[in-house]
Design an enzyme around this catalytic site. Structure first.
Site, mmCIF file in Angstrom:
data_model
loop_
_atom_site.group_PDB
_atom_site.id
_atom_site.type_symbol
_atom_site.label_atom_id
_atom_site.label_comp_id
_atom_site.label_asym_id
_atom_site.label_seq_id
_atom_site.Cartn_x
_atom_site.Cartn_y
_atom_site.Cartn_z
ATOM 1 N N TYR A 69 6.775 -9.869 6.510
ATOM 2 C CA TYR A 69 6.851 -8.625 6.741
ATOM 3 C C TYR A 69 7.462 -8.454 8.334
ATOM 4 C CZ TYR A 69 3.035 -8.024 2.768
ATOM 5 O OH TYR A 69 2.619 -8.524 1.490
ATOM 6 N N ASP A 103 1.043 -1.247 -0.310
ATOM 7 C CA ASP A 103 -0.369 -0.212 0.088
ATOM 8 C C ASP A 103 0.652 1.054 0.240
ATOM 9 O OD1 ASP A 103 -2.479 -1.389 0.062
ATOM 10 O OD2 ASP A 103 -2.726 -1.446 2.228
#
Length: 249
Positions: free
Chosen positions: A111, A53
């Site tokens: 992540y 994003d």
């Protein structure tokens, strides 16, 4: 036609995300523009393993693309690396099997999420770590994060309105450490896939647990109920990094 696989890193601060959008600067657009220039105007489409994003960074995003003419991989990597903008780095590039697909080939992602708990915050890291200036019980968060490990339906941790029907994912590792040099909290999650804003929602929930505004059992409650309203707020994207992608042979 030759397929190429590349590992790239980027500073997401000035990008509206990875995926191409109209009237917005994206990683995909910048790389495709550079490839078009390098191939004399050919329209090249790249495919990424993860669609990060706006504001989200990557150490190890994986992409693939096809070229009509075979190129020397290192020369192509160097050209792509030096001609893309300074906030994109092409770490490696190699020829790939014709059926390799960066997104759909089975893989595991890791992540990392950085939280600056300094009071005051470090202004030099404002784009690279989410600031959380409130009291936190780190041990409580370290206990709660363990409940995320395993195969679960993560409906309660994804963004409302997501079009993905199957929300079952497997998290193989979830840890929280504190960097001894910076004092930043480092949340690390590894798994076979993550839903839209899942990592940021998990971090937001863990921070609320650490702050005492949610009980330590809240992770289990969200997983069992599949209720997004029971989870914490979505943590800001600037602390999130796509760290590594490992493909099965």
């Amino acid at each position: 036609m030759t397929r190429y696989k590349a590992i790239i890193s980027y500073d997401g601060t000035l990008f509206s995300g990875f995926q191409r959008q109209s009237q917005a600067r994206t990683v995909q657009e910048e790389i495709e523009k550079t490839l078009q220039k390098l191939t004399g105007g050919q329209g090249i489409q790249i495919h990424g393993a993860g669609r990060t994003d706006a504001g989200v960074h990557a150490y190890g995003q994986v992409i693939h693309f096809d070229l009509e003419q075979k190129r020397d991989p290192e020369k192509l990597r160097f050209a792509l690396d030096t001609q893309t903008p300074d906030d994109i780095d092409v770490i490696s590039l190699e020829a790939a099997a014709d059926d390799f697909h960066a997104r759909y080939h089975k893989h595991f992602k890791t992540y990392e999420f950085l939280v600056d708990i300094g009071r005051p915050k470090n202004p030099m890291m404002r784009h690279y770590a989410t600031h959380y200036p409130y009291p936190l019980d780190i041990a409580k968060m370290q206990a709660a994060i363990k409940d995320l490990v395993g195969t679960h339906d993560f409906t309660g941790f994804t963004a409302a309105g997501t079009s993905v029907k199957n929300k079952v994912r497997t998290i193989t590792a979830a840890t929280l450490t504190q960097d001894p040099k910076t004092g930043f909290l480092v949340f690390t999650f590894s798994g076979n896939g993550f839903l839209y804003k899942q990592v940021r929602n998990m971090v937001g929930t863990l921070l609320k647990i650490g702050n005492g505004r949610l009980p330590i059992e809240q992770i289990r409650l969200v997983l069992e109920s599949k209720n997004r309203q029971l989870a914490g707020p979505t943590a800001a994207g600037n602390g999130l990094y796509l760290k590594e992608i490992i493909y099965e042979e």
